[in-house]
Motif scaffolding. Structure first.
Motif, PDB file in Angstrom:
ATOM      1  N   ARG A   1     -44.405  31.926  -4.239  1.00  0.00           N
ATOM      2  CA  ARG A   1     -44.011  30.535  -4.038  1.00  0.00           C
ATOM      3  C   ARG A   1     -44.861  29.748  -3.036  1.00  0.00           C
ATOM      4  NH1 ARG A   1     -41.118  29.911  -8.562  1.00  0.00           N
ATOM      5  NH2 ARG A   1     -39.094  30.963  -8.549  1.00  0.00           N
TER       6      ARG A   1
ATOM      7  N   GLU B   1     -48.689  28.139  -1.824  1.00  0.00           N
ATOM      8  CA  GLU B   1     -50.060  27.821  -2.201  1.00  0.00           C
ATOM      9  C   GLU B   1     -51.042  28.560  -1.294  1.00  0.00           C
ATOM     10  OE1 GLU B   1     -52.724  23.806  -2.972  1.00  0.00           O
ATOM     11  OE2 GLU B   1     -51.189  23.770  -1.404  1.00  0.00           O
TER      12      GLU B   1
ATOM     13  N   ASP C   1     -55.195  28.877  -0.998  1.00  0.00           N
ATOM     14  CA  ASP C   1     -56.438  28.301  -1.517  1.00  0.00           C
ATOM     15  C   ASP C   1     -57.355  29.353  -2.124  1.00  0.00           C
ATOM     16  OD1 ASP C   1     -55.632  25.791  -0.679  1.00  0.00           O
ATOM     17  OD2 ASP C   1     -56.644  25.944   1.255  1.00  0.00           O
TER      18      ASP C   1
ATOM     19  N   PRO D   1     -55.868  30.823  -6.268  1.00  0.00           N
ATOM     20  CA  PRO D   1     -55.027  29.876  -7.025  1.00  0.00           C
ATOM     21  C   PRO D   1     -54.214  30.541  -8.129  1.00  0.00           C
ATOM     22  CG  PRO D   1     -57.361  29.598  -7.551  1.00  0.00           C
ATOM     23  CD  PRO D   1     -57.294  30.504  -6.374  1.00  0.00           C
TER      24      PRO D   1
ATOM     25  N   THR E   1     -50.228  31.081  -7.693  1.00  0.00           N
ATOM     26  CA  THR E   1     -49.246  30.079  -8.095  1.00  0.00           C
ATOM     27  C   THR E   1     -49.406  29.679  -9.562  1.00  0.00           C
ATOM     28  OG1 THR E   1     -50.705  28.430  -7.091  1.00  0.00           O
ATOM     29  CG2 THR E   1     -48.798  29.145  -5.814  1.00  0.00           C
ATOM     30  N   ARG E   2     -50.635  29.714 -10.077  1.00  0.00           N
ATOM     31  CA  ARG E   2     -50.840  29.357 -11.492  1.00  0.00           C
ATOM     32  C   ARG E   2     -50.099  30.333 -12.391  1.00  0.00           C
ATOM     33  NH1 ARG E   2     -54.141  31.035 -15.329  1.00  0.00           N
ATOM     34  NH2 ARG E   2     -55.404  32.286 -13.906  1.00  0.00           N
TER      35      ARG E   2
ATOM     36  N   TYR F   1     -43.738  26.035  -6.663  1.00  0.00           N
ATOM     37  CA  TYR F   1     -44.239  26.613  -5.419  1.00  0.00           C
ATOM     38  C   TYR F   1     -44.341  25.509  -4.389  1.00  0.00           C
ATOM     39  CZ  TYR F   1     -48.778  24.661  -6.838  1.00  0.00           C
ATOM     40  OH  TYR F   1     -49.793  23.807  -7.216  1.00  0.00           O
ATOM     41  N   TYR F   2     -44.562  25.910  -3.135  1.00  0.00           N
ATOM     42  CA  TYR F   2     -44.649  24.956  -2.037  1.00  0.00           C
ATOM     43  C   TYR F   2     -46.118  24.727  -1.698  1.00  0.00           C
ATOM     44  CZ  TYR F   2     -39.824  26.417  -1.858  1.00  0.00           C
ATOM     45  OH  TYR F   2     -38.533  26.720  -2.212  1.00  0.00           O
ATOM     46  N   SER F   3     -46.538  23.487  -1.815  1.00  0.00           N
ATOM     47  CA  SER F   3     -47.903  23.147  -1.419  1.00  0.00           C
ATOM     48  C   SER F   3     -48.038  23.301   0.089  1.00  0.00           C
ATOM     49  CB  SER F   3     -48.228  21.711  -1.821  1.00  0.00           C
ATOM     50  OG  SER F   3     -47.470  20.793  -1.025  1.00  0.00           O
ATOM     51  N   LYS F   4     -49.253  23.375   0.546  1.00  0.00           N
ATOM     52  CA  LYS F   4     -49.458  23.506   1.990  1.00  0.00           C
ATOM     53  C   LYS F   4     -48.912  22.290   2.737  1.00  0.00           C
ATOM     54  CE  LYS F   4     -53.116  26.899   2.265  1.00  0.00           C
ATOM     55  NZ  LYS F   4     -54.411  27.284   2.845  1.00  0.00           N
TER      56      LYS F   4
END
Length: 678
Positions: free
Chosen positions: A328, A330, A332, A335, A338-339, A364-367
């Motif tokens: 869940r 992000e 970098d 990728p 989460t994909r 998912y939770y982005s940064k």
């Protein structure tokens, strides 16, 4: 639009000489016959791979996701039903939420059709189902026992303060107008205004004196503990003093609760004109865990949950961000995590599980979302502790990044939840490069400098088919241990308890893995958290780690006696996914038992601990595992008011606790979604 199919499910526990049975009945409600289809079902119940299936065939199974096919010549006519019975479950049903929560039909042309799914019926219980939280009405008067004598409860506050000595009664002010000269006071006022606006948007708790707000003077004063405060009441206003911003915020939260109680129930509670409240917490760690892997909670839901923790003066948010069912957060550098790992659906790497349907579901939770939530928590005095569960519970990770597997590994082992080959391999070097990269990105996101690494429920047969792992065992444990472990390959056994794992080859491999992980985190200045299984091998540095004890009070006490810092979270009482009774009609799980609000409140997490063990007690924590939480009304019923009960266990000293008082005040505490029982 009416779903073209309907599924009814029936549970019959084993009794007498009869075996248990789980029956599924699919009815075709469309106007055309169907053939060549599959019924796909998910819910906490898990069909055993070796189960006897009557009326069809179990053609696929991953944990709680099962696919059934009828006989090749079956054509399901309009209005007709097809019935399957399974005898043999690896996770039997104890409550209605254990049954099928979502189903769909995979048609012969590759498309899917929705299925209306009714709650599972039990032959042993015909009581009506319950979904909302229990009501706790506020009585006309409230008393609590002090030294054996009944004393009135003048104000409404949860958790109950250390000392309440107030007097007088005034008309409840229209609101509160806090002000202060210190920077910390300004920050506390802003956080309190943000909190009350979010939780009670229509009540106007914070308002200027021009609109009737009562003056509340805040100031920093030396001499208090880091979360302690004092409130002094007078006819013309209130003064709040503390040494820290968080102490001032807690004083305001107490004042806000007093205001709400007096405003809503003026015959029961007063707003004082004299006296004071002096308060400080019993424990430094007062937390709640939230599993966002089994069910996904949007950022707004997590933010409100954090705000509810603050309203209960809880100061740790343990964010369970990965598990077999999903990843869940992000990252970098990867990728694919989460994909691939954040979504479940028909035809995806992760099938529908625990109530998700055929269409892609999850998230998912982005940064940036994480930064926002961490910032909110910090303003509210809460430390966020992220968890990435390793080396077990990594099915989603390994499907997103298959290069993390030993390429020579063969055979199969199963986790207790029914996920095959779900553990990161301690002998595969790319695993460490992956973890160090992920951890560095997480450390940049979470300033707490605490990272929980799980370490729980690794199957006894893990890595028994891995040549790399067996070579590592020969180096660390000798030929005999390696040979014994190799014999476990292809076992379906999922023994994972401490007694089964301790001293085994799995424990040796996991210990070496955790030692390396913990040393890396320590090199970054990070404290390593783990579930109690992280103690296998006694290799992690105790002054740079802590454990969450979940099996029992006795297990937690034993770990404390060995010198580990321990947060107590026994499944029998502090796992809030457990049902509130044994009744089928109650939602929730039952594998650890059950705990009603009173049982949770009156439970003593350190009963029988020695003085030496208590020196290593860090505090208490609720755990919210999300398997039964498909319906958010179920979340509210299971979590509240038991979360408040655990908050009081963390803050209020044992001698000041009172179920009579708590149960009278609990109805004033907010919940997450606003669901209430009929």
């Amino acid at each position: 639009m009416t779903s073209p199919f309907r599924l009814e499910t029936f549970w019959r526990p084993a009794e007498g000489g009869d075996s248990l049975s789980y029956t599924l009945r699919l009815t075709n409600r469309s106007d055309r016959a169907v053939s060549g289809f599959k019924l796909c079902v998910s819910g906490p119940a898990r069909i055993d791979p070796a189960a006897v299936i009557e009326g069809g065939t179990l053609t696929a199974r991953l944990s709680n996701h099962s696919e059934f096919t009828p006989a090749p010549d079956l054509e399901l006519a309009p209005g007709a039903s097809w019935t399957i019975t399974a005898r043999g479950l690896s996770y039997p049903l104890r409550h209605w939420t254990d049954g099928a929560t979502t189903a769909y039909v995979a048609l012969a042309d590759g498309s899917t059709a929705p299925v209306a799914t009714a709650p599972t019926h039990s032959a042993a219980d015909n009581a009506p189902l319950k979904c909302g939280t229990q009501r706790f009405p506020v009585p006309a008067s409230v008393t609590m026992s002090i030294s054996g004598t009944a004393a009135p409860v003048p104000v409404s506050v949860i958790p109950w303060p250390e000392k309440v000595a107030v007097s007088g009664r005034r008309a409840v002010p229209a609101g509160l107008a806090p002000k202060g000269q210190d920077a910390e006071a300004g920050q506390a006022i802003a956080a309190f205004a943000e909190l009350t606006t979010a939780l009670f948007p229509a009540e106007g708790i914070v308002r200027p004196e021009a609109e009737g707000g009562l003056a509340v003077d805040l100031a920093i004063e030396p001499g208090f503990g880091p979360e302690a405060y004092r409130i002094a009441f007078a006819q013309d206003g209130v003064a709040v003093r503390a040494t820290t911003r968080t102490g001032l915020l807690y004083g305001l939260i107490t004042l806000g609760q007093i205001w709400r109680g007096a405003k809503r129930h003026p015959e029961t509670f007063l707003f004082p004109t004299g006296g004071e409240i002096q308060d400080s917490p019993a424990h430094g760690w007062r937390g709640s865990h939230l599993d966002v892997a089994r069910q996904f909670y949007a950022s707004a839901e997590v933010a409100r949950f954090v705000q509810l923790l603050a309203w209960s003066k809880m100061n740790r948010f343990h964010w369970h961000l990965s598990d077999d069912e999903a990843w869940r957060v992000e990252i970098d550098a990867y990728p694919e995590l989460t994909r691939v790992g954040a979504w479940r659906g028909h035809g995806l790497a992760l099938p529908p599980l625990l109530g998700s349907g055929p269409e892609p579901q999850g998230g998912y939770y982005s940064k940036q979302a994480i930064r926002d939530l961490v910032g909110l928590a910090d303003r509210l005095g809460i430390v966020v502790v992220p968890e990435i569960d390793i080396p077990g519970h990594c099915y989603a990770v390994l499907h997103a990044l298959p290069q993390l597997r030993d390429p020579g590994e063969h055979g199969e082992y199963q986790s207790v939840q029914g996920f095959p080959n779900n553990c990161l391999n301690p002998a595969h070097e790319p695993v460490y490069a992956f973890l160090e990269t992920v951890f560095d990105e997480l450390i940049a996101l979470f300033p707490s400098k605490i990272l929980h690494v799980g370490a729980d429920e690794v199957p006894l047969a893990a890595w028994s088919g891995s040549p790399l792992a067996l070579d590592r065992l020969r180096q660390d444990g000798g030929e005999t241990l390696a040979a014994q472990h190799a014999k476990l390959v292809n076992t379906i056994g999922n023994k994972h308890g401490a007694d089964a794992i301790e001293g085994s080859a799995t424990a040796v491999l996991q210990a070496g893995f955790l030692q390396r992980v913990q040393r890396f985190l320590a090199s970054r200045g990070v404290v390593t958290g783990g579930w109690e299984e992280a103690a296998h091998g006694d290799v992690i540095e105790k002054d740079k780690s802590y454990l969450v004890g979940w099996r029992s009070v006795e297990a937690s006490a034993e770990l404390a006696g060995r010198g580990y810092g321990v947060v107590v979270a026994p499944g029998q009482r502090y796992y809030l996914d457990m049902s509130q009774s044994t009744a089928w009609s109650e939602p929730g799980a039952g594998w650890a038992g059950w705990s009603g609000p009173r049982e949770t409140y009156e439970f003593e997490a350190t009963q029988g601990w020695t003085e030496d063990q208590l020196k290593h007690l860090m505090g208490v924590q609720a755990c919210i595992w999300s398997e039964p939480m498909t319906d958010r009304a179920v979340f509210d019923r299971l979590v509240f008011p038991r979360l408040s009960a655990i908050a009081e266990a963390g803050w209020t000293r044992r001698e000041a606790k009172s179920w009579t008082r708590f149960s009278a005040l609990a109805g004033l505490m907010p919940n997450l979604y606003g669901h209430w029982a009929d």
